[in-house]
Design an enzyme around this catalytic site. Structure first.
Site, PDB file in Angstrom:
ATOM      1  N   GLU A 122       0.824  -1.207   0.000  1.00  0.00           N
ATOM      2  CA  GLU A 122       0.000   0.000   0.000  1.00  0.00           C
ATOM      3  C   GLU A 122       0.864   1.266   0.000  1.00  0.00           C
ATOM      4  OE1 GLU A 122      -3.739   1.941   2.535  1.00  0.00           O
ATOM      5  OE2 GLU A 122      -2.402   0.501   3.504  1.00  0.00           O
ATOM      6  N   LYS A 180     -10.153   2.544  -2.192  1.00  0.00           N
ATOM      7  CA  LYS A 180     -10.319   1.990  -0.846  1.00  0.00           C
ATOM      8  C   LYS A 180     -11.647   2.432  -0.246  1.00  0.00           C
ATOM      9  CE  LYS A 180      -7.656   1.643   3.488  1.00  0.00           C
ATOM     10  NZ  LYS A 180      -6.346   1.996   4.094  1.00  0.00           N
ATOM     11  N   CYS A 193      -5.852  -2.734   2.490  1.00  0.00           N
ATOM     12  CA  CYS A 193      -5.565  -2.645   3.927  1.00  0.00           C
ATOM     13  C   CYS A 193      -6.809  -2.756   4.821  1.00  0.00           C
ATOM     14  CB  CYS A 193      -4.782  -1.375   4.218  1.00  0.00           C
ATOM     15  SG  CYS A 193      -3.886  -1.434   5.810  1.00  0.00           S
TER      16      CYS A 193
END
Length: 294
Positions: A43, A116, A153
Site C-alpha cells: 500500500e 479503498k 488494507c
C-alpha cells in the site's frame, strides 16, 4: 491444473520517492525474470506512510490516474510482460483524493482501479483526513491472469467486502497493506494484533474458497510530529490457499521478493466440498445492511 505465479515485494520505504520507485522497478524486473506472471506491491508504496500526521502539505504527494506512476508501471508491465497491482495516492480533483489500487495489464494499459472503501481514523492512521471513501464498490478487475478481487488494507478486516468480491466471480483476493505496531503496545498485544490480521484474512479464504494475497510493508517509519514513536510495520506478507492454508509467510522485519505458485483451479474443488455459497440463507440476511439492530 492452472498455475499462477504470484510475485510480491515486501519493502522498507524511505523519504526519497525516487529511491522507493527505483527499487520497486528493480524488484519487478527481477520477479518477472524469475517467472512471475502477477506482481503485487504494498500500500502507498511510492512514499513513507504519510498518514501518521494531518498535514495539508502531504496532498502534494497525490497524482492523477492516469498519471506519472501509471505511466511508469505501465512501461514496466509491458517491458516485462507481467500484470502489476499498484497502490497510489490519487488526486481526483482539487480537494478530492483517494487511496487507490491500480491494476496494470501486461500490455501496459490500465485494466481497472479500486478506491479503498473502508477508511480508518486512528492515532497514527489519520486516513480520513486524506482520503474520501471509495465510490466504485467491490468489483473484481478482469486481467489476462484472472479476475482479481482487489481491496486495500483496512478493507481486509471486513468479511462483507470479501464476500461481495467472491459473489462477482473474483478468483483471488488481493490486499496491498500498510499496518504495524505502535511502540507502547506490549509484545503480547503486538502479537495478538498481527495474528488477528492474518487470521481474519485466512477466514475470508475459507469462507469464499479463494486464495488470499496480502502484501505489507516492513521497517520503522518515524512520526514527523513526534507525538508518537512512529510505526514499526510488521511485514508478514502472506499467501493463503482456498482452505486458509498458509502457502508462504514473509519475515516480520526483513525485505523479501517472493514468487508463490498457486493452483487456481483448486478452489473449484474446495467449493464442491464446502458449498457455502449454495447454503447461504440469502432470504434471512436483511439486517446485514443496518449499522446496528436494537
Amino acid at each position: 491444473m492452472k498455475e499462477l505465479q504470484i510475485g510480491f515485494l515486501q519493502q522498507r520505504n524511505t523519504g526519497d520517492a525516487r529511491d522507493n520507485i527505483a527499487r520497486l522497478a528493480e524488484g519487478i524486473a527481477d520477479l518477472a525474470k524469475r517467472g512471475a506472471q502477477l506482481v503485487v506491491l504494498q500500500e502507498l508504496h511510492n512514499s513513507l506512510y504519510f498518514c501518521q500526521t494531518e498535514d495539508v502539505g502531504n496532498f502534494d504527494l497525490a497524482e492523477p490516474i492516469p498519471g506519472p506512476s501509471t505511466q511508469l508501471f505501465g512501461e514496466l508491465a509491458k517491458e516485462h510482460g507481467v500484470v502489476i497491482v499498484t497502490s497510489l495516492f490519487e488526486r481526483r480533483t482539487a480537494g478530492l483524493y483517494h487511496n487507490t489500487a491500480v491494476v496494470i495489464e501486461r500490455d501496459g494499459s490500465i485494466a481497472g482501479i479500486y478506491r479503498k472503501m473502508h477508511i480508518p481514523d486512528d492515532p497514527a492512521y489519520y486516513e480520513k483526513f486524506y482520503f474520501a471513501p471509495g465510490d466504485l464498490g467491490f468489483r473484481p478487475i478482469d486481467t489476462t491472469v484472472g479476475r482479481l478481487g482487489i481491496m486495500v488494507c483496512w478493507d481486509q478486516w471486513y468479511p462483507e467486502a470479501a464476500r461481495l468480491m467472491a459473489l462477482q466471480g473474483a478468483e483471488v483476493l488481493i490486499y496491498p497493506t500498510a499496518i504495524g505496531y505502535e511502540s507502547t503496545d506490549t509484545p503480547g498485544e503486538q502479537q495478538r494484533q498481527r495474528m488477528a490480521w492474518q487470521t481474519v484474512q485466512r477466514g475470508h479464504a475459507v469462507a469464499n474458497g479463494l486464495p488470499v494475497v496480502a502484501v505489507n510493508r516492513v521497517g520503522h517509519e518515524p512520526d514527523p510530529s513526534g507525538q508518537t514513536n512512529g510505526i514499526t510495520f510488521w511485514g508478514s506478507s502472506f499467501v493463503a490457499g482456498p482452505q486458509g492454508e498458509i502457502v508462504y509467510e514473509a519475515s516480520a522485519d526483513e525485505e523479501e521478493s517472493i514468487i508463490v505458485s498457486m493452483d487456481m483451479e483448486h478452489g473449484e474443488q474446495v467449493r464442491r466440498w464446502w458449498p457455502f455459497l449454495r447454503d447461504r440463507r440469502i432470504d434471512k440476511y436483511d439486517g446485514i445492511t443496518e449499522r446496528f439492530i436494537d
